[in-house]
Design a protein around this motif. Structure first.
Motif, PDB file in Angstrom:
ATOM      1  N   LYS A 195       0.835  -1.201   0.000  1.00 40.13           N
ATOM      2  CA  LYS A 195       0.000   0.000   0.000  1.00 40.13           C
ATOM      3  C   LYS A 195       0.871   1.254   0.000  1.00 40.13           C
ATOM      4  CE  LYS A 195      -2.155  -1.299   3.764  1.00 40.13           C
ATOM      5  NZ  LYS A 195      -3.166  -1.321   4.852  1.00 40.13           N
ATOM      6  N   LYS A 196       0.215   2.416   0.034  1.00 38.34           N
ATOM      7  CA  LYS A 196       0.924   3.694   0.010  1.00 38.34           C
ATOM      8  C   LYS A 196       0.753   4.408   1.343  1.00 38.34           C
ATOM      9  CE  LYS A 196       2.392   3.341  -4.220  1.00 38.34           C
ATOM     10  NZ  LYS A 196       3.827   3.127  -4.485  1.00 38.34           N
ATOM     11  N   TRP A 197       1.870   4.827   1.920  1.00 41.64           N
ATOM     12  CA  TRP A 197       1.880   5.499   3.223  1.00 41.64           C
ATOM     13  C   TRP A 197       1.121   6.823   3.149  1.00 41.64           C
ATOM     14  CZ3 TRP A 197       4.121  10.082   5.206  1.00 41.64           C
ATOM     15  CH2 TRP A 197       4.265  10.131   6.600  1.00 41.64           C
ATOM     16  N   GLY A 198       0.200   7.004   4.092  1.00 39.41           N
ATOM     17  CA  GLY A 198      -0.517   8.261   4.205  1.00 39.41           C
ATOM     18  C   GLY A 198      -1.667   8.453   3.234  1.00 39.41           C
ATOM     19  N   ARG A 199      -1.873   7.510   2.328  1.00 41.91           N
ATOM     20  CA  ARG A 199      -2.967   7.655   1.366  1.00 41.91           C
ATOM     21  C   ARG A 199      -4.245   7.077   1.958  1.00 41.91           C
ATOM     22  NH1 ARG A 199      -2.227   5.413  -4.706  1.00 41.91           N
ATOM     23  NH2 ARG A 199      -3.364   3.619  -3.889  1.00 41.91           N
ATOM     24  N   ALA A 200      -5.336   7.786   1.797  1.00 40.21           N
ATOM     25  CA  ALA A 200      -6.580   7.449   2.494  1.00 40.21           C
ATOM     26  C   ALA A 200      -7.024   6.007   2.276  1.00 40.21           C
ATOM     27  CB  ALA A 200      -7.694   8.409   2.073  1.00 40.21           C
ATOM     28  N   ASP A 201      -6.858   5.494   1.057  1.00 47.06           N
ATOM     29  CA  ASP A 201      -7.359   4.141   0.787  1.00 47.06           C
ATOM     30  C   ASP A 201      -6.473   3.045   1.374  1.00 47.06           C
ATOM     31  OD1 ASP A 201      -5.244   4.383  -0.955  1.00 47.06           O
ATOM     32  OD2 ASP A 201      -6.378   3.925  -2.773  1.00 47.06           O
ATOM     33  N   SER A 202      -5.404   3.428   2.071  1.00 44.28           N
ATOM     34  CA  SER A 202      -4.563   2.445   2.762  1.00 44.28           C
ATOM     35  C   SER A 202      -5.041   2.187   4.187  1.00 44.28           C
ATOM     36  CB  SER A 202      -3.096   2.921   2.808  1.00 44.28           C
ATOM     37  OG  SER A 202      -2.540   2.975   1.515  1.00 44.28           O
TER      38      SER A 202
ATOM     39  N   CYS B 215      -8.485   8.204   8.480  1.00 49.55           N
ATOM     40  CA  CYS B 215      -7.411   9.189   8.509  1.00 49.55           C
ATOM     41  C   CYS B 215      -7.954  10.434   9.210  1.00 49.55           C
ATOM     42  CB  CYS B 215      -6.959   9.561   7.100  1.00 49.55           C
ATOM     43  SG  CYS B 215      -6.253   8.187   6.165  1.00 49.55           S
ATOM     44  N   ILE B 216      -7.181  10.982  10.134  1.00 51.89           N
ATOM     45  CA  ILE B 216      -7.672  12.113  10.907  1.00 51.89           C
ATOM     46  C   ILE B 216      -6.568  13.136  11.144  1.00 51.89           C
ATOM     47  CG2 ILE B 216      -7.277  10.852  13.080  1.00 51.89           C
ATOM     48  CD1 ILE B 216      -9.706  12.386  14.213  1.00 51.89           C
ATOM     49  N   ASN B 217      -6.913  14.406  11.018  1.00 54.80           N
ATOM     50  CA  ASN B 217      -6.003  15.519  11.258  1.00 54.80           C
ATOM     51  C   ASN B 217      -6.126  15.915  12.731  1.00 54.80           C
ATOM     52  OD1 ASN B 217      -4.777  18.060  11.483  1.00 54.80           O
ATOM     53  ND2 ASN B 217      -5.321  18.642   9.386  1.00 54.80           N
ATOM     54  N   SER B 218      -5.072  15.652  13.498  1.00 53.39           N
ATOM     55  CA  SER B 218      -5.131  15.907  14.942  1.00 53.39           C
ATOM     56  C   SER B 218      -5.154  17.394  15.283  1.00 53.39           C
ATOM     57  CB  SER B 218      -3.947  15.240  15.643  1.00 53.39           C
ATOM     58  OG  SER B 218      -2.708  15.770  15.180  1.00 53.39           O
ATOM     59  N   SER B 219      -4.857  18.241  14.299  1.00 51.73           N
ATOM     60  CA  SER B 219      -4.890  19.689  14.543  1.00 51.73           C
ATOM     61  C   SER B 219      -6.323  20.206  14.677  1.00 51.73           C
ATOM     62  CB  SER B 219      -4.202  20.442  13.396  1.00 51.73           C
ATOM     63  OG  SER B 219      -2.886  19.993  13.206  1.00 51.73           O
ATOM     64  N   ILE B 220      -7.262  19.514  14.083  1.00 47.13           N
ATOM     65  CA  ILE B 220      -8.654  19.997  14.063  1.00 47.13           C
ATOM     66  C   ILE B 220      -9.276  19.944  15.456  1.00 47.13           C
ATOM     67  CG2 ILE B 220     -10.941  19.691  13.041  1.00 47.13           C
ATOM     68  CD1 ILE B 220      -8.802  20.522  11.025  1.00 47.13           C
ATOM     69  N   LEU B 221      -9.161  18.798  16.105  1.00 46.71           N
ATOM     70  CA  LEU B 221      -9.796  18.618  17.418  1.00 46.71           C
ATOM     71  C   LEU B 221      -8.792  18.685  18.567  1.00 46.71           C
ATOM     72  CD1 LEU B 221     -12.193  15.626  16.541  1.00 46.71           C
ATOM     73  CD2 LEU B 221     -12.770  18.054  16.658  1.00 46.71           C
ATOM     74  N   GLY B 222      -7.495  18.754  18.260  1.00 39.61           N
ATOM     75  CA  GLY B 222      -6.482  18.678  19.306  1.00 39.61           C
ATOM     76  C   GLY B 222      -6.273  17.226  19.726  1.00 39.61           C
ATOM     77  N   ILE B 223      -5.263  16.979  20.545  1.00 39.57           N
ATOM     78  CA  ILE B 223      -4.938  15.612  20.949  1.00 39.57           C
ATOM     79  C   ILE B 223      -6.099  14.970  21.709  1.00 39.57           C
ATOM     80  CG2 ILE B 223      -3.400  14.156  22.335  1.00 39.57           C
ATOM     81  CD1 ILE B 223      -2.084  15.232  19.831  1.00 39.57           C
ATOM     82  N   ASP B 224      -6.603  15.647  22.735  1.00 37.93           N
ATOM     83  CA  ASP B 224      -7.694  15.076  23.536  1.00 37.93           C
ATOM     84  C   ASP B 224      -8.939  14.836  22.699  1.00 37.93           C
ATOM     85  OD1 ASP B 224      -6.110  15.098  25.783  1.00 37.93           O
ATOM     86  OD2 ASP B 224      -6.890  16.986  26.564  1.00 37.93           O
ATOM     87  N   GLY B 225      -9.280  15.794  21.856  1.00 40.53           N
ATOM     88  CA  GLY B 225     -10.458  15.656  21.006  1.00 40.53           C
ATOM     89  C   GLY B 225     -10.305  14.532  19.995  1.00 40.53           C
ATOM     90  N   THR B 226      -9.102  14.381  19.475  1.00 46.03           N
ATOM     91  CA  THR B 226      -8.827  13.306  18.521  1.00 46.03           C
ATOM     92  C   THR B 226      -8.960  11.947  19.192  1.00 46.03           C
ATOM     93  OG1 THR B 226      -7.348  14.727  17.226  1.00 46.03           O
ATOM     94  CG2 THR B 226      -7.106  12.346  16.939  1.00 46.03           C
ATOM     95  N   VAL B 227      -8.443  11.842  20.426  1.00 46.17           N
ATOM     96  CA  VAL B 227      -8.559  10.594  21.189  1.00 46.17           C
ATOM     97  C   VAL B 227     -10.033  10.264  21.431  1.00 46.17           C
ATOM     98  CG1 VAL B 227      -8.116   9.494  23.424  1.00 46.17           C
ATOM     99  CG2 VAL B 227      -6.300  10.782  22.274  1.00 46.17           C
TER     100      VAL B 227
END
Length: 211
Positions: free
Chosen positions: A172-179, A183-195
């Motif tokens: 597969k390909k590293w970081g590609r959604a279909d792998s 996939c989640i951007n931890s900047s959006i919710l922060g670490i606690d929100g992402t968890v």
């Protein structure tokens, strides 16, 4: 809880921290550097050697030879002649499978999603983050990284290593959604929100398997 969670991550995205917090939430083990110690113990290789080749790419042998040797085992003549980096990969690959057979856990990096592709109870996640958040986290984590440029250089180097390693050893390909499953951007919710988001996702996944 019956799910194994694998986490691929960009450097500085907080993937390791998120993995540990998710594991704590469910009362299960999280394997990151701990996996290296166990791989060293079970394979007979020294831990320093495994650390030196951890998630580092190599182009010296064909991928198919690696996987053929894995099916033959450690005592095959092909394994004896194999480069150190390949031996380290196979030791980690073997250890990841053994860990997964012991029960639910979180495994960070090291192509764990590929190693466990035949396991039915695995969720594969990938954590990314905005560049400025990653740079900030890297500078906080490493005392000798004092400028944005140094942090960015380190980030790019580490991600390139991880990408090359993953793309070389997996199909597969590293970081590609279909792998991955998520996939989640931890900047959006922060670490606690992402968890919180991930634990809810896992709980909903487990519930759906019971229906």
């Amino acid at each position: 809880m019956n799910t194994i969670i694998t986490i691929g991550r960009q450097f500085g995205s907080g993937g390791r921290e998120i993995g540990e917090m998710v594991a704590n939430h469910f009362g299960i083990k999280c394997y990151d550097k701990e996996l290296l110690s166990r791989a060293a113990k079970e394979s007979g290789f020294c831990e320093e050697m495994i650390q030196n080749h951890d998630e580092r790419p190599t182009n010296s042998f064909l991928y198919n030879l690696v996987m053929d040797t894995y099916s033959f085992g450690y005592n095959s003549s092909s394994f004896v002649d194999m480069p150190i980096s390949h031996k380290v990969f196979l030791a980690q690959f073997d250890t990841i499978k053994k860990i997964a057979q012991e029960g639910p856990c979180v495994i960070v990096g090291r192509c764990a999603d590929y190693a466990l592709s035949d396991f039915p109870n695995v969720l594969n996640l990938f954590i990314t983050a905005d560049e400025e958040c990653k740079i900030k986290r890297i500078k906080e984590r490493f005392e000798d990284i004092t400028t944005d440029d140094k942090a960015k250089d380190m980030m790019n180097k580490k991600d390139k290593q991880r990408q090359s390693y993953y793309n070389y050893y997996s199909s597969k390909k590293w970081g590609r959604a279909d792998s991955y499953d998520l996939c989640i951007n931890s900047s959006i919710l922060g670490i606690d929100g992402t968890v919180k988001f991930i634990t809810q996702y896992i709980e909903d996944y487990e519930l759906s398997k019971k229906l």
